[in-house]
Write a protein that holds these residues in place. Structure first.
Motif, PDB file in Angstrom:
ATOM      1  N   LEU A 150     -15.820  11.329   5.504  1.00 36.11           N
ATOM      2  CA  LEU A 150     -14.936  10.173   5.315  1.00 36.11           C
ATOM      3  C   LEU A 150     -15.190   9.585   4.175  1.00 36.11           C
ATOM      4  CD1 LEU A 150     -14.715   8.756   8.815  1.00 36.11           C
ATOM      5  CD2 LEU A 150     -12.852  10.070   7.798  1.00 36.11           C
ATOM      6  N   ASN A 151     -16.351   9.221   3.747  1.00 38.17           N
ATOM      7  CA  ASN A 151     -16.862   8.631   2.570  1.00 38.17           C
ATOM      8  C   ASN A 151     -16.248   9.438   1.237  1.00 38.17           C
ATOM      9  OD1 ASN A 151     -17.806   6.221   3.595  1.00 38.17           O
ATOM     10  ND2 ASN A 151     -19.882   7.316   3.690  1.00 38.17           N
ATOM     11  N   GLY A 152     -16.512  10.946   1.340  1.00 35.79           N
ATOM     12  CA  GLY A 152     -16.159  11.586   0.314  1.00 35.79           C
ATOM     13  C   GLY A 152     -14.559  11.729   0.105  1.00 35.79           C
ATOM     14  N   LEU A 153     -13.847  11.733   1.400  1.00 32.13           N
ATOM     15  CA  LEU A 153     -12.535  11.617   1.188  1.00 32.13           C
ATOM     16  C   LEU A 153     -11.854  10.499   0.377  1.00 32.13           C
ATOM     17  CD1 LEU A 153      -9.700  12.835   1.860  1.00 32.13           C
ATOM     18  CD2 LEU A 153     -10.093  11.681   4.200  1.00 32.13           C
ATOM     19  N   GLN A 154     -12.565   9.200   1.033  1.00 30.51           N
ATOM     20  CA  GLN A 154     -12.228   7.963   0.202  1.00 30.51           C
ATOM     21  C   GLN A 154     -12.723   7.781  -1.461  1.00 30.51           C
ATOM     22  OE1 GLN A 154     -15.276   5.146  -0.153  1.00 30.51           O
ATOM     23  NE2 GLN A 154     -13.917   4.388  -1.938  1.00 30.51           N
ATOM     24  N   TYR A 155     -13.742   8.478  -1.696  1.00 30.25           N
ATOM     25  CA  TYR A 155     -14.227   8.580  -3.102  1.00 30.25           C
ATOM     26  C   TYR A 155     -13.029   9.546  -3.826  1.00 30.25           C
ATOM     27  CZ  TYR A 155     -16.721   9.533  -7.244  1.00 30.25           C
ATOM     28  OH  TYR A 155     -17.151   9.705  -8.492  1.00 30.25           O
ATOM     29  N   GLY A 156     -12.861  10.448  -3.077  1.00 23.21           N
ATOM     30  CA  GLY A 156     -11.574  11.278  -3.775  1.00 23.21           C
ATOM     31  C   GLY A 156     -10.519  10.949  -3.974  1.00 23.21           C
ATOM     32  N   ILE A 157      -9.902  10.140  -2.779  1.00 23.94           N
ATOM     33  CA  ILE A 157      -8.437   9.321  -2.955  1.00 23.94           C
ATOM     34  C   ILE A 157      -8.710   8.137  -4.400  1.00 23.94           C
ATOM     35  CG2 ILE A 157      -7.300   7.363  -2.151  1.00 23.94           C
ATOM     36  CD1 ILE A 157      -6.553  10.419  -0.973  1.00 23.94           C
ATOM     37  N   LEU A 158      -9.809   7.579  -4.428  1.00 23.44           N
ATOM     38  CA  LEU A 158      -9.784   6.749  -5.745  1.00 23.44           C
ATOM     39  C   LEU A 158      -9.728   7.411  -7.063  1.00 23.44           C
ATOM     40  CD1 LEU A 158     -10.580   3.905  -6.636  1.00 23.44           C
ATOM     41  CD2 LEU A 158     -13.036   4.615  -6.510  1.00 23.44           C
ATOM     42  N   LEU A 159     -10.440   8.676  -6.931  1.00 20.39           N
ATOM     43  CA  LEU A 159     -10.486   9.640  -8.200  1.00 20.39           C
ATOM     44  C   LEU A 159      -8.985   9.868  -8.304  1.00 20.39           C
ATOM     45  CD1 LEU A 159     -13.525  11.862  -7.727  1.00 20.39           C
ATOM     46  CD2 LEU A 159     -13.223  10.110  -9.610  1.00 20.39           C
ATOM     47  N   ALA A 206      -6.757  10.091 -11.631  1.00 18.79           N
ATOM     48  CA  ALA A 206      -6.245  11.352 -12.279  1.00 18.79           C
ATOM     49  C   ALA A 206      -4.880  11.323 -12.136  1.00 18.79           C
ATOM     50  CB  ALA A 206      -7.183  12.360 -11.432  1.00 18.79           C
ATOM     51  N   ALA A 207      -4.348  10.809 -11.189  1.00 19.14           N
ATOM     52  CA  ALA A 207      -2.795  11.083 -11.287  1.00 19.14           C
ATOM     53  C   ALA A 207      -2.100  10.723 -12.780  1.00 19.14           C
ATOM     54  CB  ALA A 207      -2.367  10.084 -10.068  1.00 19.14           C
ATOM     55  N   LEU A 266     -11.010   2.958   5.098  1.00 25.94           N
ATOM     56  CA  LEU A 266      -9.774   3.801   5.867  1.00 25.94           C
ATOM     57  C   LEU A 266      -8.367   3.366   5.210  1.00 25.94           C
ATOM     58  CD1 LEU A 266     -10.029   5.809   8.122  1.00 25.94           C
ATOM     59  CD2 LEU A 266      -9.309   4.132   9.800  1.00 25.94           C
ATOM     60  N   LEU A 267      -8.262   2.068   4.807  1.00 22.29           N
ATOM     61  CA  LEU A 267      -7.025   1.490   4.115  1.00 22.29           C
ATOM     62  C   LEU A 267      -6.827   2.072   3.005  1.00 22.29           C
ATOM     63  CD1 LEU A 267      -6.803  -2.252   5.419  1.00 22.29           C
ATOM     64  CD2 LEU A 267      -5.574  -0.023   6.244  1.00 22.29           C
ATOM     65  N   ILE A 268      -8.040   2.334   2.244  1.00 24.08           N
ATOM     66  CA  ILE A 268      -8.058   2.933   0.770  1.00 24.08           C
ATOM     67  C   ILE A 268      -7.511   4.228   0.885  1.00 24.08           C
ATOM     68  CG2 ILE A 268      -9.338   3.641  -1.284  1.00 24.08           C
ATOM     69  CD1 ILE A 268     -11.132   1.389  -1.164  1.00 24.08           C
ATOM     70  N   ILE A 269      -8.000   5.121   2.070  1.00 20.96           N
ATOM     71  CA  ILE A 269      -7.545   6.246   2.171  1.00 20.96           C
ATOM     72  C   ILE A 269      -6.023   6.388   2.344  1.00 20.96           C
ATOM     73  CG2 ILE A 269      -7.679   8.391   3.598  1.00 20.96           C
ATOM     74  CD1 ILE A 269     -10.575   7.778   4.132  1.00 20.96           C
ATOM     75  N   ALA A 317      -9.249  16.014  -6.686  1.00 21.58           N
ATOM     76  CA  ALA A 317      -9.940  14.943  -6.636  1.00 21.58           C
ATOM     77  C   ALA A 317     -10.628  14.949  -5.011  1.00 21.58           C
ATOM     78  CB  ALA A 317      -8.969  13.660  -6.474  1.00 21.58           C
ATOM     79  N   LEU A 318      -9.911  15.534  -4.026  1.00 31.87           N
ATOM     80  CA  LEU A 318     -10.506  15.419  -2.745  1.00 31.87           C
ATOM     81  C   LEU A 318     -11.526  16.478  -2.917  1.00 31.87           C
ATOM     82  CD1 LEU A 318      -7.301  15.607  -0.211  1.00 31.87           C
ATOM     83  CD2 LEU A 318      -8.553  13.822  -0.996  1.00 31.87           C
TER      84      LEU A 318
END
Length: 306
Positions: A11-20, A24-25, A144-147, A246-247
């Motif tokens: 889940l932390n990796g998913l949140q970091y990927g969303i931030l990236l 990136a977008a 979770l809200l960041i995701i 990113a994910l």
């Protein structure tokens, strides 16, 4: 390693990927559509974080802080585009790299002069500081809200690019700028909109990460490198590639820092395993990029030629 810990790190990796993805977008839109290399994109991320922290300090409202980070970065993007970057679009990439790199250094020194070198911390509202159960695993509500916010941004970008008239003009401008201009479309303002959109997404990422990390000068430099890796892996100019890339990068980076030291501890001393595991984990993303470039030089999800 327990399955619960592994799931939490995923889940932390998913949140970091969303931030990236938020960075990136915007960067892949500007680079893929306008062919403009913007090394100051990380500085826009940093400015969004500072705008949010300043708004939070004066209003004590977290919602206004997020809006200040998003709106402030968009306004800064418009100002940069109209005051100088628009002259760099038709020039060579080396000129763009030198100009935006100089702007990145300028922004780092400017925030030191205005806010100082000491880190600034944003506190979360009490309602967002709780934890929730995700498949039996306690996880911070704010992460979770960041995701969720990243997923909504991804959906919004898809609808904007593929389902609206503005998106049609963006895609047409990427294919044949001269023809779109001949049809009466103001390419200059279309470029400004794209650049402001990318800057706003970077600012939103900086505002969202403020309560998790400290807001400090130069915070956008390291994440810019990882954002460029995401774009290379996903495919330049592809929003879908930026999202999925990113994910992948977020999960590989986060899980690698958790799994690799644990595996090495089975055969090495704990201190040596931790040091060596962290070093190997930091290289995993770049090894992944090399493999992708060797197999698919255009990235995993390149833009379809229209």
């Amino acid at each position: 390693m327990s399955p619960q810990l592994l799931f939490m790190q995923a889940l932390n990796g998913l949140q970091y990927g969303i931030l990236l993805f938020l960075l990136a977008a915007g960067l892949t839109l500007v680079f893929g559509i306008m062919s403009f290399i913007n090394l100051a994109h990380g500085a826009l991320y940093m400015m969004g974080a500072y705008f949010a922290a300043a708004a939070f300090r004066h209003t004590d409202s977290f919602a206004l802080a997020i809006l200040a980070g998003l709106g402030g970065a968009m306004a800064l993007g418009v100002a940069l585009d109209r005051c100088g970057f628009s002259r760099l679009y038709p020039r060579e990439h080396l000129d763009q790299v030198l100009a935006t790199f100089g702007l990145m250094l300028f922004c780092n020194e400017a925030v030191r002069m205005i806010w100082g070198s000491a880190p600034i911390f944003m506190s979360l509202p009490e309602a967002l500081g709780n934890t929730v159960m995700v498949l039996g695993t306690p996880y911070p509500l704010y992460r979770l809200l960041i995701i969720l916010a990243g997923l909504l941004v991804a959906l919004g970008l898809y609808l904007l690019i593929e389902r609206t008239r503005v998106g049609m003009l963006i895609r047409a401008g990427a294919s044949n700028r001269a023809m779109v201009a001949a049809l009466g479309v103001n390419i200059g303002w279309l470029n400004t909109f794209i650049f402001a959109l990318g800057a706003g997404l970077a600012g939103l990422g900086g505002a969202l990460v403020g309560p998790i990390l400290s807001v400090q000068p130069g915070m956008g430099d390291s994440i810019l490198i990882m954002t460029l890796v995401v774009i290379v892996i996903g495919g330049i100019g592809s929003i879908r590639g930026a999202f999925l890339g990113a994910l992948v990068v977020g999960l590989v980076d986060t899980l690698g820092r958790t799994i690799m030291p644990a595996l090495l501890r089975q055969s090495l001393e704990q201190e040596l395993a931790s040091t060596l595991g962290a070093a190997i984990s930091s290289l995993a993303v770049y090894v992944l990029m090399v493999i992708v470039l060797a197999v698919k030089p255009e990235g995993l999800f390149p833009v379809k030629k229209r």
